[in-house]
Structure formats: structure tokens, C-alpha cells
Motif scaffolding. Structure first.
Motif, PDB file in Angstrom:
ATOM      1  N   HIS A  44      29.246  28.475 105.497  1.00 37.49           N
ATOM      2  CA  HIS A  44      29.352  27.153 104.865  1.00 37.49           C
ATOM      3  C   HIS A  44      30.817  26.830 104.617  1.00 37.49           C
ATOM      4  O   HIS A  44      31.591  27.694 104.214  1.00 37.49           O
ATOM      5  N   VAL A  45      31.169  25.572 104.842  1.00 38.37           N
ATOM      6  CA  VAL A  45      32.517  25.103 104.520  1.00 38.37           C
ATOM      7  C   VAL A  45      32.424  24.366 103.191  1.00 38.37           C
ATOM      8  O   VAL A  45      31.736  23.347 103.088  1.00 38.37           O
ATOM      9  N   LEU A  46      33.096  24.870 102.199  1.00 39.82           N
ATOM     10  CA  LEU A  46      33.076  24.262 100.870  1.00 39.82           C
ATOM     11  C   LEU A  46      34.343  23.430 100.706  1.00 39.82           C
ATOM     12  O   LEU A  46      35.446  23.954 100.753  1.00 39.82           O
ATOM     13  N   THR A  47      34.166  22.142 100.559  1.00 40.05           N
ATOM     14  CA  THR A  47      35.298  21.243 100.396  1.00 40.05           C
ATOM     15  C   THR A  47      35.563  21.044  98.912  1.00 40.05           C
ATOM     16  O   THR A  47      34.712  20.551  98.182  1.00 40.05           O
ATOM     17  N   ILE A  48      36.730  21.426  98.482  1.00 36.62           N
ATOM     18  CA  ILE A  48      37.127  21.302  97.077  1.00 36.62           C
ATOM     19  C   ILE A  48      38.256  20.281  97.047  1.00 36.62           C
ATOM     20  O   ILE A  48      39.431  20.618  97.182  1.00 36.62           O
ATOM     21  N   ASP A  49      37.894  18.995  96.916  1.00 36.83           N
ATOM     22  CA  ASP A  49      38.902  17.939  97.030  1.00 36.83           C
ATOM     23  C   ASP A  49      38.743  16.823  96.003  1.00 36.83           C
ATOM     24  O   ASP A  49      39.311  15.749  96.164  1.00 36.83           O
ATOM     25  N   GLY A  50      37.973  17.035  94.960  1.00 33.29           N
ATOM     26  CA  GLY A  50      37.826  16.019  93.928  1.00 33.29           C
ATOM     27  C   GLY A  50      37.096  14.769  94.386  1.00 33.29           C
ATOM     28  O   GLY A  50      37.211  13.716  93.782  1.00 33.29           O
ATOM     29  N   GLY A  51      36.356  14.879  95.477  1.00 33.77           N
ATOM     30  CA  GLY A  51      35.599  13.732  95.991  1.00 33.77           C
ATOM     31  C   GLY A  51      36.338  12.937  97.054  1.00 33.77           C
ATOM     32  O   GLY A  51      35.837  11.932  97.541  1.00 33.77           O
ATOM     33  N   LEU A  52      37.532  13.367  97.429  1.00 30.81           N
ATOM     34  CA  LEU A  52      38.324  12.634  98.417  1.00 30.81           C
ATOM     35  C   LEU A  52      37.598  12.493  99.753  1.00 30.81           C
ATOM     36  O   LEU A  52      37.732  11.485 100.430  1.00 30.81           O
ATOM     37  N   GLU A  53      36.801  13.482 100.117  1.00 29.70           N
ATOM     38  CA  GLU A  53      36.063  13.426 101.375  1.00 29.70           C
ATOM     39  C   GLU A  53      35.032  12.306 101.383  1.00 29.70           C
ATOM     40  O   GLU A  53      34.620  11.834 102.445  1.00 29.70           O
ATOM     41  N   LEU A  54      34.610  11.845 100.233  1.00 25.22           N
ATOM     42  CA  LEU A  54      33.602  10.788 100.140  1.00 25.22           C
ATOM     43  C   LEU A  54      34.145   9.411 100.521  1.00 25.22           C
ATOM     44  O   LEU A  54      33.367   8.498 100.804  1.00 25.22           O
ATOM     45  N   ILE A  55      35.445   9.271 100.513  1.00 25.96           N
ATOM     46  CA  ILE A  55      36.047   7.969 100.802  1.00 25.96           C
ATOM     47  C   ILE A  55      36.054   7.716 102.283  1.00 25.96           C
ATOM     48  O   ILE A  55      36.315   8.494 103.092  1.00 25.96           O
TER      49      ILE A  55
END
Length: 55
Positions: A44-55
Motif C-alpha cells: 500500500h502507498v500511504l500518502t501523508i500530505d494533509g489532503g493535498l492529493e484531494l485537490i
């Protein structure tokens, strides 16, 4: 990236949580993933970006 206040504020404004992450926040996830109890979590790739990927 320059460490001037304006660029840091601009960057934080683009992050849905409104701030940059702190090293201890990322480290806590590394510790969780390295825990022997998490043997069922694989590939699994866990993205830890504060929600930036959602934009």
C-alpha cells in the motif's frame, strides 16, 4: 524552496489542512507501519500530505 514567509504561507494555503506537516507527524506513521502487529498491511502507498492529493 526558499524559506521566506510568503512562499511558506502560499504553500500552506494550498494544503486543505491549512499548514505544512511536521516531521513527528510523518514519523508516527513510519512507526505504525514498522510495528510487527501490522503484518496484514502489504503493498500500500500511504500518502501523508494533509489532503493535498484531494485537490
Amino acid at each position: 524552496m526558499p524559506s521566506c514567509p510568503t512562499s511558506t504561507q502560499d504553500e500552506a494555503a494550498r494544503i486543505p489542512l491549512g499548514r505544512r506537516g511536521e516531521p513527528h507527524e510523518v514519523a508516527s506513521w513510519i512507526l505504525r507501519l514498522a510495528d510487527p502487529a501490522t503484518t496484514w498491511l502489504t503493498g500500500h502507498v500511504l500518502t501523508i500530505d494533509g489532503g493535498l492529493e484531494l485537490i
